[in-house]
Scaffold this active site. Structure first.
Site, mmCIF file in Angstrom:
data_model
loop_
_atom_site.group_PDB
_atom_site.id
_atom_site.type_symbol
_atom_site.label_atom_id
_atom_site.label_comp_id
_atom_site.label_asym_id
_atom_site.label_seq_id
_atom_site.Cartn_x
_atom_site.Cartn_y
_atom_site.Cartn_z
ATOM 1 N N MET A 40 1.306 -1.217 0.565
ATOM 2 C CA MET A 40 -0.362 0.466 -0.250
ATOM 3 C C MET A 40 0.951 1.102 -0.077
ATOM 4 O O MET A 40 0.331 1.986 0.728
ATOM 5 C CB MET A 40 -1.006 -0.292 0.922
ATOM 6 N N HIS A 47 9.069 -3.816 3.064
ATOM 7 C CA HIS A 47 8.658 -4.259 1.577
ATOM 8 C C HIS A 47 9.945 -3.906 0.383
ATOM 9 O O HIS A 47 9.917 -5.353 -0.496
ATOM 10 C CB HIS A 47 8.275 -2.810 1.449
HETATM 11 O O1 PAF Z 1 -0.197 -5.795 3.817
HETATM 12 C C1 PAF Z 1 -0.308 -4.666 3.172
HETATM 13 O O2 PAF Z 1 0.303 -4.183 2.988
HETATM 14 C C2 PAF Z 1 -2.099 -4.830 2.281
HETATM 15 O O3 PAF Z 1 -3.034 -5.391 3.234
HETATM 16 C C3 PAF Z 1 -2.000 -5.911 1.248
HETATM 17 C C4 PAF Z 1 -1.510 -6.873 0.904
HETATM 18 C C5 PAF Z 1 -1.251 -5.011 0.291
HETATM 19 C C6 PAF Z 1 -3.752 -5.352 0.267
HETATM 20 O O4 PAF Z 1 -3.740 -4.267 0.358
#
Ligand code: PAF
EC number: 6.3.2.1
Length: 292
Positions: A40, A47
């Protein structure tokens, strides 16, 4: 067709699924694999480590950046969720300019019907996050399934910080017989132990330091779990947070990793994990630790 949108960054960014699907069809071969990291945005080192793993294990890596409205039960949380596309894209480009970014609009994903599909996750959805965030996992299931249909990944990477989400995504994949491997990746922590999260950006410097107590308490709970009952450990954690006014503990739970059912009495055949959600100045942080 891809857009090279931000100054100085020359990497593929897709805002619409049609162009992304065409592009992926053009690079796919019978031997190649697509790795996928759904996010997100508000990207942090956690990430980036998922992206690194995907780059190491696949020919093509796709990262989605989409703040999914249907998984937010709290409108204020949705409104305040950081949206930092330009900085995110820069971080991805710094990591590897071959990563393909998909940053769709709500319309591109939901086509005028911004609602969740209803899922049955065999009860995984009724515990912890599911209890406190009604509808959240239907929203997660909806977006992840939609993104898998668009990206058609062979491998998809999820952080273990959201362990319940990871189990739910695995369940959704197995129930729908989707041809994608779900890979859970270790939690990335700040130097003081605080689990990396996009929400950490909203903490002041001092709150960020104080929030280190969350992980320290999990580590101590893990130690205590060796000699104490589930109930005793849970009560101890509750007392720790009650005596510290900057925290508002939403839940602390010890649960079986497979079913996510709360531990009543320790059994040797089960793998247990501790889960916590706590507010620091209205900012909701979660963390988890294996008790093995
Ligand atoms: O973990 C997240 O950032 C969100 O829940 C995801 C998996 C991108 C779904 O919107």
């Amino acid at each position: 067709m891809f857009a090279f949108n931000f100054n100085k960054i020359t990497m593929p960014i897709f805002y619409g699924k049609a162009a992304l699907i065409d592009f992926l069809n053009s690079v796919k071969t019978s031997h190649s694999t697509i790795g996928f990291v759904p996010t997100m945005g508000a990207l942090h080192q956690g990430h980036l480590s998922l992206m690194q793993q995907s780059l190491a294990e696949n020919n093509t890596t796709v990262v989605s950046i989409f703040v999914n409205p249907t998984q937010f039960n709290n409108p204020e949380d949705l409104e305040k969720y950081p949206r930092t596309l330009e900085a995110d894209t820069q971080k991805i480009a710094d990591l590897d300019k071959n990563i393909i970014v998909y940053a769709p609009s709500v319309e591109d994903i939901y086509e005028g019907k911004t609602v969740s599909q209803e899922f049955d996750f065999d009860g995984l959805e009724n515990q912890m996050e599911g209890k406190f965030r009604p509808g959240h996992f239907n929203g997660v299931g909806t977006i992840v399934k939609r993104l898998f249909e668009i990206v058609t990944p062979n491998n998809a990477y999820f952080g273990e910080k959201d362990f319940q989400q990871l189990q739910i995504v695995k369940k959704m994949v197995s129930k729908n017989q989707l041809a994608v491997n779900i890979i859970g990746c270790e939690i990335f922590r700040e130097a003081n132990g605080l689990a990396m999260s996009s929400r950490n950006e909203r903490l002041s410097k001092i709150e960020r330091e104080q929030a280190a107590m969350i992980y320290q308490t999990l580590l101590e709970a893990k130690e205590k779990f060796k000699t104490q009952s589930c109930e005793e450990v849970k009560n101890w954690v509750k007392e720790v947070f009650q005596s510290n006014s900057i925290f508002d503990l939403e839940y602390f739970e010890i649960a079986d990793e497979a079913t996510l059912l709360p531990c009543v009495e320790q059994s040797k055949n089960k793998n247990y994990r501790a889960f916590i959600a706590v507010f620091v100045n209205n900012i909701r942080l979660i963390d988890t630790i294996s008790l093995k």
